[in-house]
Design an enzyme around this catalytic site. Sequence first.
Site, PDB file in Angstrom:
ATOM      1  N   CYS A   1     -20.975   9.271 -23.888  1.00  0.00           N
ATOM      2  CA  CYS A   1     -21.057  10.179 -22.739  1.00  0.00           C
ATOM      3  C   CYS A   1     -19.936  11.211 -22.763  1.00  0.00           C
ATOM      4  CB  CYS A   1     -20.938   9.395 -21.424  1.00  0.00           C
ATOM      5  SG  CYS A   1     -22.173   8.124 -21.174  1.00  0.00           S
TER       6      CYS A   1
ATOM      7  N   ARG B   1     -25.835   6.387 -29.251  1.00  0.00           N
ATOM      8  CA  ARG B   1     -26.808   7.415 -28.916  1.00  0.00           C
ATOM      9  C   ARG B   1     -26.299   8.264 -27.758  1.00  0.00           C
ATOM     10  NH1 ARG B   1     -30.488   5.376 -26.328  1.00  0.00           N
ATOM     11  NH2 ARG B   1     -29.844   3.192 -26.195  1.00  0.00           N
TER      12      ARG B   1
ATOM     13  N   CYS C   1     -26.062  10.131 -24.206  1.00  0.00           N
ATOM     14  CA  CYS C   1     -26.496   9.804 -22.851  1.00  0.00           C
ATOM     15  C   CYS C   1     -27.560  10.792 -22.371  1.00  0.00           C
ATOM     16  CB  CYS C   1     -25.279   9.849 -21.921  1.00  0.00           C
ATOM     17  SG  CYS C   1     -25.640   9.578 -20.186  1.00  0.00           S
TER      18      CYS C   1
ATOM     19  N   CYS D   1     -25.660  12.749 -18.747  1.00  0.00           N
ATOM     20  CA  CYS D   1     -24.653  13.815 -18.864  1.00  0.00           C
ATOM     21  C   CYS D   1     -24.931  14.756 -20.026  1.00  0.00           C
ATOM     22  CB  CYS D   1     -23.251  13.236 -18.988  1.00  0.00           C
ATOM     23  SG  CYS D   1     -22.960  12.246 -20.481  1.00  0.00           S
TER      24      CYS D   1
ATOM     25  N   ASP E   1      -0.520  48.195 -31.076  1.00  0.00           N
ATOM     26  CA  ASP E   1      -1.449  48.711 -30.076  1.00  0.00           C
ATOM     27  C   ASP E   1      -0.682  49.341 -28.918  1.00  0.00           C
ATOM     28  OD1 ASP E   1      -4.391  48.528 -28.974  1.00  0.00           O
ATOM     29  OD2 ASP E   1      -3.088  47.885 -27.335  1.00  0.00           O
TER      30      ASP E   1
END
Length: 459
Positions: free
Chosen positions: A33, A62, A64, A67, A424
């Site tokens: 998650c 695996r 989630c 979320c 610059d």
Amino acid sequence: MLDRDVCRRARLARDARFDGQFFTAVRTTGIYCRPICPATPPQEGNVDYYPSAIEAARAGYRPCLRCRPDSAPGSPAWKGTDTTLERALRLIDAGALQDASLDRLCSRLGIGDRYLRALFQRRFGVSPKAYARYQQCLFAKQLLHQTRLPVTDIAYASGFRSLRRFNACFREYMGMAPSQLRRQAGTTTGGLTLHLAYRPPYAWPVMQRFLARRRIDGLEWIGDDHYGRSFTWQHTKGCFTAIHDPRRHGFRVTLELDDLSVMQPVVANIRRILDLDADTRAIETHLAGAAPGLPLIEGLRLPGTWSLFEAGVRAILGQQVSIDAAKRHVQMLVETLGPGFADSAGEQRRHFPGPESIAENELAFLRMPGARRETLRRFAAWYRDAPKVDDPAHWLALKGIGPWTVDYARLRGTSHPDIWLAGDLGVKQALGALESESRIDPQAAAPWRSYLTLQLWNR
């Protein structure tokens, strides 16, 4: 190395500033998650922490379904110390392994395939091809959750050329079939609309002002809460509008594309030009030490340009002139040479002109010194003949292009985090206006000198 105590406190607080910085893997469920997951937090003894999604997946977890780790902001590739790996990740995210071989990628990086494999194995524990396939599957998961695209179109949009190969890879990495996930995803949005997350804070008003001041009519459109533009990616044309959604810490992006096969790298490029993966908390902590006494704008992001070529053209047209004068030159170039089209709402738009159209035109319509017009034509001709060379350092060999032009193009065209524009005018003026006790050490600001440059531009 991850600090376990920091990770524990961040996930228990659901601190969005750590979103994408690490992933929490729960041994009892086999799921990983984001720190902001709304599920009941697991016991600390049941979790492991991983710095990347691919490492959690390699350990057997695996993603989630609540979320959605596929939607997390990415960690900056340069957070590591290996610039070759950073370039490889950027090219893979841009689709380098979807339309070319590993040998071709190694050739662009200037290294051998054995060395590249070793870099990926040491950092992620997988091969470059496996890393690319997992990113494709995560992107497909995001499309399955957030759009109504048919599964076949999602396979194509994720860079797979075979539906069977897509189904096999998705089952291998996600633990279920794409159709099964689609049934569980519930309500999805119509058309090509995605939510792209960032880590708060995000200084949108500052980004909006920067982009609005340089907006090119027809090419770009901008309002109080949105930015959009047309684009070309390889041989595909499209446009997008990104609407800021601060309550969800992200942007709602609607996208139009001629060819879905380039969708993944296009979305990655949208993330880059809005600088959605920056860890501004870490950057500003570092800059505070390098520039004591300099008031820092919280959540400042690098405003990108769509391509390195466009950034180079804008930089050449901006040499030694004001921002407003440079904008007029770019506007005239787009109006004269940019191909026109109508978007899905019937609005008349234009694409940025390509190298061929600029190189083959006399550019007499540009009111500027002839030498600068020739510099622009030389640059366009070089880019036409060397489209795969992605290092602007080669431009220095072209007459009329110096270090400022190259560095400005790097900052906006590749979102390089460590560009210090010492010469610059805006930077010089900002430094001159600082109080004597505000001492700035640009070298100490590395590797975030681009953000220091932008802080000074916005003083």
